[in-house]
Design an enzyme around this catalytic site. Sequence first.
Site, short mmCIF file in Angstrom:
data_model
loop_
_atom_site.label_atom_id
_atom_site.label_comp_id
_atom_site.label_asym_id
_atom_site.label_seq_id
_atom_site.Cartn_x
_atom_site.Cartn_y
_atom_site.Cartn_z
N GLU A 343 0.86 -1.20 0.00
CA GLU A 343 0.00 0.00 0.00
C GLU A 343 0.89 1.24 0.00
O GLU A 343 0.71 2.15 0.81
CB GLU A 343 -0.91 0.00 1.23
N CYS A 439 -10.45 1.24 8.07
CA CYS A 439 -9.81 2.52 8.40
C CYS A 439 -10.45 3.69 7.66
O CYS A 439 -10.60 4.77 8.23
CB CYS A 439 -8.32 2.47 8.12
#
Lengths: 702, 702
Positions: A343, A439
């Site tokens: 990521e 998140c």
Amino acid sequence: MDEKSFSREIELNRICVKDGFWTEKMELVRKEVIPYQWEILNDRVPEAAPSYCMHNFRVAGRMMEEKRKKGEAYKEPTYTFRGFESLPEDPGHPDENSFYGFVFQDSDFSKWIEAAAYSLIAHPDPELEATADEAIDIVCAAQRENGYLDTYYIINGMDKAFTNLRDHHELYCFGHLAEGAVAYYQATGKDKLLKAACRFADLIDDTFGKDKKKCQGYPGHEIAEMALVKLYEVTGEKRYLELSSFFIDMRGTKPYYFDKEFPPAKDAPKIRYHYHQAHLPVRQQKEATGHAVRAVYLYSGMADMARMKKDDSLLKACEALWNSIVNEKMYITGGIGATRLGEAFSYPYDLPNDTAYAETCASIGLVFFAQRMLKIKPESRFADIMELALFNGIISGMSTDGKAFFYVNPLESDPEACRLDERKSHVKPVRQKWFGCACCPPNLARLIGSIGRYAYTEREDTFFIHLYVGGDIRKTIDGREVTIHIESGIPWNGLVRVSVKTADEKPVHMKLALRIPAWCREQMRLEGAEAFTQSVKDGYLYLDGDYNGETISAEFSMSPCVIEAKDTVKEDEGKVAVMRGPVVYCMEEADNGKNLHRIRIRPEKGFREEKTEEFGIPAVVLECYGLQPQQNTPFRMISGGRDEKSQRTMVTSLYHIYEPEKYENKKLRLIPYFLWANRGENIFSMPTIFYVLINDCMASST
Amino acid sequence: MDEKSFSREIELNRICVKDGFWTEKMELVRKEVIPYQWEILNDRVPEAAPSYCMHNFRVAGRMMEEKRKKGEAYKEPTYTFRGFESLPEDPGHPDENSFYGFVFQDSDFSKWIEAAAYSLIAHPDPELEATADEAIDIVCAAQRENGYLDTYYIINGMDKAFTNLRDHHELYCFGHLAEGAVAYYQATGKDKLLKAACRFADLIDDTFGKDKKKCQGYPGHEIAEMALVKLYEVTGEKRYLELSSFFIDMRGTKPYYFDKEFPPAKDAPKIRYHYHQAHLPVRQQKEATGHAVRAVYLYSGMADMARMKKDDSLLKACEALWNSIVNEKMYITGGIGATRLGEAFSYPYDLPNDTAYAETCASIGLVFFAQRMLKIKPESRFADIMELALFNGIISGMSTDGKAFFYVNPLESDPEACRLDERKSHVKPVRQKWFGCACCPPNLARLIGSIGRYAYTEREDTFFIHLYVGGDIRKTIDGREVTIHIESGIPWNGLVRVSVKTADEKPVHMKLALRIPAWCREQMRLEGAEAFTQSVKDGYLYLDGDYNGETISAEFSMSPCVIEAKDTVKEDEGKVAVMRGPVVYCMEEADNGKNLHRIRIRPEKGFREEKTEEFGIPAVVLECYGLQPQQNTPFRMISGGRDEKSQRTMVTSLYHIYEPEKYENKKLRLIPYFLWANRGENIFSMPTIFYVLINDCMASST
């Protein structure tokens, strides 16, 4: 560093947002996201995977109660490894008293309480406050007597607490807890959670530090750095500031702390931990690397510390890292993190449109970083990027109904590729209900709820407008209360009105600093400012003088604009993007039919703007001209077209002899990027970066 | 299926290759690859990772000797799991008597002996033959008394043999062993290895089969299917054919055999094992899927079986799979396998140029498949693809000095991306010395060594030339020996000469069938064929008549040609490839300077051909015109260029306002694709697919 250029955040209780764009988003957060997330935290949404967040706090709370009851007779569990995510169906853990979910699951509560806090400031709600108090009671009951508060280790065995900083998230969970606690204290004045966070902070301060007897480690996932600064600001406890400073200073020093936790292989590279931004001491870091969210959270903490300590070397590193992001590693949408592997940031100028990661949270972190840089020096380049990210790569993360979310915000999406190509499986063609690793939705909620914090800052006599968010802001000058009233048409039109009123209706001397947006390419039109001394510095128009209720109007021209990436961005070769004001536009199959990759845009033909309500909010869509291949011209095979004569079968239909394409004009409809994939789950394709570079002579029907 | 259309391979000992292109490659294999690989197999190359291949055979041989000595007193080891690759440094295995290397390491010997066999046919060499005999002795000494011969299980414990067909490679190793043994028998008449392979085959036949008491499994990695057909053809043992047929018929039937080995998770998809081509019964498979090498090995076996059994349903599946590959999943280079995830086929038309896998071995397998289809029906479409793969995606796998190899053959390579982008880490910018998983170099060696097998087939009175490989081929017609003499300029010119001579110098009646290459777009020029009856069928020119030494000349026009992919190939949008004859061209920084991605090619300006020896072999390079951006035009920032006036700092240098590029002409030099990366390890970039679609009006200096 020039301390005189510093400015401060405005406390949220001095801000009342009334904005044509943001108020609706805040209401979505209040009415949809916060209540829904509370149900999620309590595993009460049948169609979503259970969160186990409150379950874990309850389990830990029961253990603490038992411990208090039994005293010395209580037997602590010894550590059981549960993996990064543990589930009831895992072998050997069928117990109602087990920890479930991700190792960082606690942080979901903290993000929720932070969002709830901001909502309570803007919109008092006794019911929500009661729910929040109840949640806080459950969380605080789980805290150990020494202040430790991370349910993964409380439940699975405290003997291994703080032994896997690299991969486990105790300090990350602490950071979010502190941020949530500060927010709830600011919203309600209630300090139960704040005290709990402080006790945890005290324990961490006792455990970590320069003293060689203490642990020399630092967070694997950053956030504690900026959270501790917030905690310091609200409590005045200097140890918290020093602890943050310690984490920042230790990071990336040799010998690598993480090597102590996991001794490296013999052939391990000499420089490593890029993923954790721990490959070099932070002051030597010049290139933004690794996990993009972690990176910008760290850089935000570094910027906080640079300001707090007036540390030029730290500010210099922040500047370099900022430049690395915005000049080499950022999508036109403000998206960052070009690769899903880790990521993470990819190498400079590697910005693939279809495999982008561009996580919503990473762009949110970029806003955090920008805001902290702005507090050090009000230069519009920071606010421009903040605005760019907000109106594109961030707000695209939420559907217009507030019920579905993107984690990944690609600049091109082909549902077939997402479904069939594992390399693109992270790219979802439609927003999802909720995530196991949740998140982005709560991060969006807490950002939107505190948008005023990013919009404005102040100095004694100066009020900065970084983002044109409409509303009323109270400010005190020489003990007198003034109200700054802002109206804004952004992002759909560039008209902004600002007035300053005093409670006593007498003039007050101050400076208004209005950001001149980067997208305003013609000179802005200003009215009502004749009485003020005008100057421009670092992209801000300063209006200095005596204010007494005058309305100053600024009109920033907002016309569609065609943007090209630097020629080093190979993935954008021969392509352009379209923007209007801060909003990037894209094209969907829903409006333009199939085979969008075959269309060429003709920017020279201009754009027509059209207001629409079809997305449920006011928006401006664009019409323009493009070219599309005239028809599927029957092509010659590479076997040369002698097929009938030679009676042979075709070699392949995949390749044929090139003949310049015949094009015809096609009207295109472009919609704001952040609104893509909002019209049902029909199959569509979405490019944001368009092919260009076909000129008139190639069109057959001009 | 029309049996009359069948044709046979020519035994290699009837072929003497004398070809301007292939002879040199065969000599490289003989002088460089085979001796080097023998050193590798024996772990005697200090700079390469040890193979452990012969080590393992020696260890197993010592065990067998001990077993023979001790008889009943010998204690068999029980199974120790060693993982997919096991190394001396692994914990718990420090023993000289351990198995090392990949689970399929045995196959390295088999590929080597096959390549050595072909070399011995073309070029007798007592020293090499002695080495080969010695190697065979070592291998045969490792065989168990029941015929089992896979050192991974012999050394690690036979109790688990044949229990992990999915991931371990016993049947794969058997297949290569059989292919090597057949080749060595054909080359030398020595049958020691052939007998060993037959004994292993007998054991497998006893173990697997329709009888419910037998194992119903099939290979996880295919090759045994075609190897058993070879073994049947050389021994006449029908059981081998039936065993192959069993493996083919069982594959993909439900319940899935592999599920028995590894019970699937509750939520496992209903259709799986695409990777292994075991998702469906083979006759129902229409789309080429999964690991590309495995796939084409299976399809080759299926085609063999279709011919052997005259099985129309199997042939139909082969046709569908062939079409799936060549019409939807093949690069212009004959490369297959678009994704490195599973080294696999991607979905139709997904053919990224820079992340291509396009393994050398996969294209070699495509040649195997094509040749088997040709044996069923001589249609030039199969031979065209065979030739395309050979002169591009296959031969690119070997450096011109025969010392370095590509596993992956991308159509675009940027060394910086290979180094920094994990998504492209499988793409190497230069050929590598040798691989731990060393499939490609020996596979190249055995293919090149047996090139004649692919070039020609025969029927009683017909001789097919599928590939114009120069040489002399002996054929018997009505008991009379004739020699077909072929001279060929391919791939560099299209001039071909064929003559047929009889030993008795009297005319012989026969048919020559000459493939008309797909790349020959104008009518071919034929000389000396006046006396023969001419007809064209399925891309072959048949010349029927009495031959008595006449030389027939055919000239196939070979001019540079610009090729475009079907518009469904998104990655090739706005791009073209350049071919000349069967050779695809590419552009390197070495000839054209930096920033190749900014160059547009101008096919309408034509090409100039130039002979060169700079690559150490004769070759033709192309010069043509392109356009390059005139200069780095100073661009306007997205902040609008008011920077000096407004004193503000720049927002980002990454994006700027679009202005149509000014181009200037540039001479380009294109080299054959297969020769890329042969000029030292300098940093360069290589695109094969060029941008096009800029027309004259956009060039400033036409």
